[in-house]
Write an enzyme that holds these catalytic residues in place. Structure first.
Site, short mmCIF file in Angstrom:
data_model
loop_
_atom_site.label_atom_id
_atom_site.label_comp_id
_atom_site.label_asym_id
_atom_site.label_seq_id
_atom_site.Cartn_x
_atom_site.Cartn_y
_atom_site.Cartn_z
N ASP A 1 0.47 -1.33 0.18
CA ASP A 1 -0.08 -0.03 0.41
C ASP A 1 0.76 1.22 -0.07
OD1 ASP A 1 -3.01 1.05 1.08
OD2 ASP A 1 -1.37 2.37 1.47
N TYR B 1 3.14 9.70 0.12
CA TYR B 1 3.72 9.50 0.48
C TYR B 1 5.65 9.43 -0.30
CZ TYR B 1 0.19 6.43 2.71
OH TYR B 1 -1.07 6.35 3.05
N LYS C 1 -3.12 6.32 -3.71
CA LYS C 1 -3.71 6.62 -3.92
C LYS C 1 -3.91 8.22 -4.52
CE LYS C 1 -3.64 5.00 1.39
NZ LYS C 1 -2.64 4.33 1.48
N HIS D 1 -7.58 9.37 -1.41
CA HIS D 1 -7.10 9.82 -0.13
C HIS D 1 -8.41 10.04 0.48
CE1 HIS D 1 -2.33 9.21 1.64
NE2 HIS D 1 -3.67 9.16 2.52
#
Length: 319
Positions: free
Chosen positions: A47, A52, A81, A114
Site C-alpha cells: 500500500d 508518500y 491513492k 485519499h
C-alpha cells in the site's frame, strides 16, 4: 489454521489480501528493502500513495523481484491513492498515469481517493467539487482498466452512499483509521451492508505518528491518546497465546473480517506482523477486546476543516 483467510473477495470477484505492508513515513531510501523483505516473508499487498513520495522506490523494488523470479506481477496487489490535488476536476487520469510510471506497472490493483476534499496543488485553495464528481472520475479510470478496483479513504458513510447512488462502478474498498481504541463499528456495518471491504490503517494505534515530519521539516501537534498496545487485555492475551501485543491487535482485526496494512521498515517486525495466521482468538478473547470503552480518532485531518466535503465535520462539532 483453518478459518483464517489470507484474502477476502471484492464485490468484483477479485481477491484482496487480508494483510499488506503499509508504507506511510517509509522514506525512499529504506522502503525498497522493506518491500522486498515483506514479499519474501509472504506479503502480497503493498500500500502506497502519491503523497508518500515513495512510489518510485517501491516500483523499482517490485520490478527487481519480478526479474529475479521471486514473484509475478499478477500475484501482487498494489494499492496507491490520489491526493487532494489529484481528485480535482480533470486531474485524476493524468495523476494515475504518473503513478503507474513511478510504480513501473500498467495497472494498479486498487486506486483510492485519499480524501474526499479537493484542493489546488499547494493546498492553499479549497476546490468545491462534490464527492459525486470525484467518483465519476474513478469510474472512468476503472472502465479504462487502469485500476482493477477503486475505492475511498477517509470518506464518511454519507459520502460513500452518494457515490453508490450514482450506479456507476461501486466502491470496492473503504480505507479508514481503525484500531482497538477506534473500532469504527458503524462504518464497518455500513460497508458490510453494501459489500465494501474495509481496510484498517493505524491498526496498532499508530505509535509512530509522533515522528511524522512535514515536507518542510515541521512536526504536527498530536492530542494525548491512550496506546492500544499498552491495553491490559491486549497484554494478557499476548501472554496467553505466546504472541506480541501487536500480533494480538492484528489478529483481532483479521477476525473482524477486515484487511489491514501495518507499516514497518524493520525486517524482523515485518515478519512478526505476518505471523498471525497460526493462532486464533477465542470468542471470549474477542469479547474482551471489543469491550473497550475508548473511541478516539487520532487522525482528524484538520486541513479538511471548512471544506464543503469535510468528512469529519460532524465530529468537529461535538468537540
Amino acid at each position: 489454521m483453518s478459518g483464517t483467510p489470507h484474502s477476502l473477495t471484492l464485490s468484483n470477484g477479485t481477491p484482496i489480501p487480508t494483510l499488506g505492508l503499509g508504507t506511510w513515513q517509509s522514506a525512499p531510501d529504506v522502503v525498497g528493502a522493506a518491500v522486498k523483505a515483506a514479499i519474501k516473508a509472504g506479503y502480497r499487498l503493498i500500500d502506497t500513495a502519491t503523497c508518500y513520495q515513495n512510489e518510485e522506490a517501491i516500483g523499482t523494488a517490485i520490478l527487481e523481484l519480478i526479474k529475479e523470479g521471486v514473484v509475478k506481477r499478477e500475484d501482487l496487489f498494489i494499492t496507491t491513492k490520489a491526493w487532494t490535488n489529484e481528485i480535482a476536476p480533470g486531474k485524476l487520469e493524468p495523476a494515475l498515469e504518473e503513478s503507474l510510471k513511478r510504480l513501473k506497472t500498467d495497472y494498479v490493483d486498487l486506486y483510492l481517493a485519499h480524501m474526499p476534499t479537493a484542493f489546488n496543488d499547494d493546498m492553499t485553495e479549497k476546490i468545491a467539487v462534490s464527492v459525486e464528481e470525484i467518483w465519476k472520475q474513478f469510474d472512468a479510470i476503472h472502465k479504462k482498466g487502469l485500476a482493477k478496483a477503486v475505492g475511498v479513504s477517509n470518506w464518511n458513510e454519507k459520502q460513500i452512499k452518494k457515490a453508490l447512488d450514482l450506479n456507476l462502478t461501486p466502491v470496492h474498498v473503504s480505507q479508514v483509521e481503525l484500531h482497538l481504541y477506534f473500532p469504527q463499528n458503524e462504518h464497518v456495518a455500513f460497508c458490510k451492508k453494501h459489500n465494501i471491504i474495509v481496510t484498517s490503517y493505524a491498526t496498532l494505534g499508530s505509535p509512530g505518528r509522533v515522528d511524522f515530519q512535514l515536507p518542510n521539516g515541521g512536526k504536527l501537534e498530536w492530542a494525548p491518546a491512550p496506546q492500544d498496545m499498552e491495553d491490559q487485555s491486549v497484554k494478557d492475551l499476548a501472554k496467553k497465546h505466546g504472541k506480541t501485543p501487536a500480533q494480538i491487535l492484528l489478529r483481532h482485526t483479521l477476525q473482524r473480517g477486515l484487511t489491514m496494512i501495518p507499516k514497518s521498515t524493520n525486517e524482523a517486525r515485518i515478519q512478526e506482523n505476518h505471523d498471525i495466521f497460526d493462532f486464533q482468538l477465542t470468542h471470549d478473547d474477542m469479547a474482551k477486546l471489543q469491550g473497550t470503552q475508548v473511541s478516539q480518532r487520532l487522525f482528524l485531518q484538520d486541513f479538511m476543516e471548512g471544506h464543503p466535503e469535510d468528512a469529519f465535520a460532524d465530529e468537529r462539532l461535538k468537540k
